[in-house]
Design a protein around this motif. Structure first.
Motif, mmCIF file in Angstrom:
data_model
loop_
_atom_site.group_PDB
_atom_site.id
_atom_site.type_symbol
_atom_site.label_atom_id
_atom_site.label_comp_id
_atom_site.label_asym_id
_atom_site.label_seq_id
_atom_site.Cartn_x
_atom_site.Cartn_y
_atom_site.Cartn_z
ATOM 1 N N PHE A 170 0.803 -1.222 0.000
ATOM 2 C CA PHE A 170 0.000 0.000 0.000
ATOM 3 C C PHE A 170 0.839 1.277 0.000
ATOM 4 O O PHE A 170 0.384 2.312 -0.507
ATOM 5 C CB PHE A 170 -0.947 0.014 1.209
ATOM 6 C CG PHE A 170 -2.130 -0.891 1.045
ATOM 7 C CD1 PHE A 170 -3.150 -0.566 0.159
ATOM 8 C CD2 PHE A 170 -2.232 -2.076 1.770
ATOM 9 C CE1 PHE A 170 -4.247 -1.401 -0.010
ATOM 10 C CE2 PHE A 170 -3.324 -2.918 1.606
ATOM 11 C CZ PHE A 170 -4.333 -2.584 0.716
ATOM 12 N N TYR A 227 2.994 5.302 -2.815
ATOM 13 C CA TYR A 227 2.785 6.592 -2.165
ATOM 14 C C TYR A 227 4.116 7.247 -1.786
ATOM 15 O O TYR A 227 4.299 8.460 -1.931
ATOM 16 C CB TYR A 227 1.913 6.418 -0.920
ATOM 17 C CG TYR A 227 1.583 7.728 -0.228
ATOM 18 C CD1 TYR A 227 0.619 8.579 -0.755
ATOM 19 C CD2 TYR A 227 2.244 8.092 0.934
ATOM 20 C CE1 TYR A 227 0.321 9.788 -0.132
ATOM 21 C CE2 TYR A 227 1.959 9.298 1.563
ATOM 22 C CZ TYR A 227 1.000 10.134 1.032
ATOM 23 O OH TYR A 227 0.720 11.325 1.638
ATOM 24 N N PHE A 264 -7.408 5.628 -5.437
ATOM 25 C CA PHE A 264 -8.130 4.451 -4.959
ATOM 26 C C PHE A 264 -9.178 3.979 -5.976
ATOM 27 O O PHE A 264 -9.415 2.773 -6.113
ATOM 28 C CB PHE A 264 -8.781 4.738 -3.602
ATOM 29 C CG PHE A 264 -7.791 4.870 -2.491
ATOM 30 C CD1 PHE A 264 -7.121 3.755 -2.001
ATOM 31 C CD2 PHE A 264 -7.501 6.115 -1.955
ATOM 32 C CE1 PHE A 264 -6.190 3.875 -0.977
ATOM 33 C CE2 PHE A 264 -6.570 6.245 -0.928
ATOM 34 C CZ PHE A 264 -5.905 5.120 -0.447
ATOM 35 N N LEU A 288 -7.155 2.096 -8.546
ATOM 36 C CA LEU A 288 -6.772 0.791 -7.995
ATOM 37 C C LEU A 288 -7.935 -0.197 -8.074
ATOM 38 O O LEU A 288 -7.771 -1.334 -8.537
ATOM 39 C CB LEU A 288 -6.330 0.946 -6.535
ATOM 40 C CG LEU A 288 -4.920 1.478 -6.280
ATOM 41 C CD1 LEU A 288 -4.779 1.923 -4.835
ATOM 42 C CD2 LEU A 288 -3.875 0.417 -6.597
ATOM 43 N N LEU A 296 0.020 -3.823 -9.146
ATOM 44 C CA LEU A 296 -1.162 -4.058 -8.306
ATOM 45 C C LEU A 296 -1.504 -5.542 -8.249
ATOM 46 O O LEU A 296 -1.669 -6.114 -7.159
ATOM 47 C CB LEU A 296 -2.346 -3.271 -8.858
ATOM 48 C CG LEU A 296 -3.725 -3.610 -8.274
ATOM 49 C CD1 LEU A 296 -3.782 -3.226 -6.808
ATOM 50 C CD2 LEU A 296 -4.838 -2.926 -9.066
#
Length: 429
Positions: free
Chosen positions: A63, A67, A222, A225, A366
């Motif tokens: 996660f 970022y 998000f 994703l 992902l």
């Protein structure tokens, strides 16, 4: 030198240095011979902590890597290695070994930043070449470390403890090397370039839909994703190969994590333990089958069906584990381990290729990250059930028999799926 080549070289050197860990093939013998831990304590009190830590850290890294833009996680990976081997060298208590395992989980989990850094820093035209460079550098580092370890032990220039100093030095070197890596300005999800926003929208739109209009609001990280996740796993073949990726990852990590305990439970030949040579051979064979996997997969044997391929390879993996378990000969156990790891290298390469063919380019990290996280979660559950005193509390040979049964069970499910598909197709005819 072109910028992409420079980045490839810098990242490859990091990967090479990181894999110079000559002490790893003998870490169980080091813990029992030099740290005076009982083999049962290593099996039940030390190694399972690393398994659980790897699962948790993989989910966290999954996660936050994008970022934080990769480089901080690469630094954490190197620093974790320094901490692990410092604890192994200069501490004695069981609690210190448990802390070392906690950091080892971080060390392995943050590899994801190394593998995905290139996709944010290098143009897509160079993905194939840079991927080949970075992965081969790790293979060569691992191979060299294993050969050096076995040679130094054979000529009696070093013992198990001394090898850890080389490993410690290589981890310090790769950690310092991270500062030479260029900073990543943009990433796939959380720090996208503005001009990429609508490209990302297009990549997840069904082919028969119109492209998004410029006035449409770009997806949030998000939303992107979730859209890529849903689109990818709605493909049946992606799901089939992803399931194998998950169970294969689970089985591989479980076998490689505890194989040294299995070997230590077998009566050793008095002259020499060849763990280093075995790891060198595994690395070399894995590199070869990875290189030629696509050509082998394209032969008549594997063209018939993905399910047939998975059934055959999963069954053989189970038999390889049994070969290495149901024996009193250390050398036969070595042979089973080599066959299993080589089969895994081949199948995981094919699995990755089959999944990648059906994904949007920017969803690779992902989907593979999620598959890996699921595999490690399954591994933690398996460890808790068969190793923990709370549940089955099995001896190491029985544990490996369970691992073989794990592969046989999934091979049976794949075979059952083949039969069902055959019956359904015949009824339709």
């Amino acid at each position: 030198m072109e910028q992409w080549m420079k980045i490839s070289l810098l990242l490859s050197v990091f990967g090479f240095l990181r894999e110079i860990r000559p002490s790893e093939p003998f870490i169980t013998d080091f813990l029992t011979d030099f740290k005076n831990f009982e083999l049962n304590a290593v099996l039940r009190n030390i190694y399972p902590i690393g398994t659980y830590s790897l699962m948790v850290n993989t989910i966290i890294a999954f996660f936050i890597t994008d970022y934080l833009r990769y480089k901080p996680l690469i630094f954490v990976s190197g620093l974790s290695g320094v901490i692990v081997w410092a604890l192994l060298l200069w501490t004695e208590a069981l609690s210190s070994m448990i802390v070392a395992q906690l950091f080892y989980g971080t060390y392995i989990a943050t590899e994801v930043a190394y593998y995905t850094y290139i996709y944010a820093k290098v143009d897509r035209d160079h993905y194939d070449r840079v991927t080949a460079h970075t992965r081969s550098s790790m293979f060569w580092g691992r191979f060299l470390a294993s050969v050096v370890a076995q040679t130094l032990l054979y000529v009696k220039l070093m013992d198990y403890e001394s090898l850890n100093y080389i490993t410690f030095g290589s981890q310090v070197a790769c950690t310092l090397w991270v500062f030479l890596l260029p900073k990543v300005e943009s990433s796939i999800y959380f720090h996208r370039k503005k001009e990429d926003d609508f490209k990302e929208l297009e990549s997840i739109m069904p082919l028969n839909n119109a492209a998004p209009r410029p006035q449409e609001k770009p997806l949030t990280a998000f939303q992107l994703l979730w859209s890529q996740f849903k689109t990818s796993y709605s493909n049946v073949e992606v799901l089939q190969w992803s399931i194998w990726y998950t169970i294969g990852t689970c089985g591989f990590y479980q076998v490689t994590s505890y194989c040294q305990v299995l070997w230590s439970s077998i009566e050793k030949p008095p002259e020499m333990v060849w763990n280093g040579a075995v790891e060198a051979l595994v690395t070399l064979l894995s590199a070869l089958v990875t290189t030629f996997a696509e050509k082998i997969h394209g032969t008549v044997l594997f063209k018939s069906s993905s399910l047939v391929t998975l059934t055959i390879l999963t069954t053989f993996s189970g038999f390889a584990i049994l070969l290495g378990t149901k024996t009193t000969s250390l050398y036969i156990s070595y042979a089973g381990y080599i066959i299993f790891c080589t089969l895994f290298a081949f199948t995981i390469t094919i699995s990755s290729a089959e999944v990648a063919k059906r994904l949007a380019p920017d969803s690779f990290g992902l989907i593979f990250g999620f598959n890996t996280a699921m595999g490690l979660t399954l591994q933690s559950l398996l460890t808790f059930v068969v190793v923990s005193k709370t549940f089955m509390d099995l001896d190491v040979k029985t544990q490996f028999t369970i691992y073989a049964g794990f592969f046989f069970f999934f091979a049976f499910l794949y075979f059952l799926n083949i039969v069902i598909n055959f019956i359904v197709s015949k009824r339709k005819e």
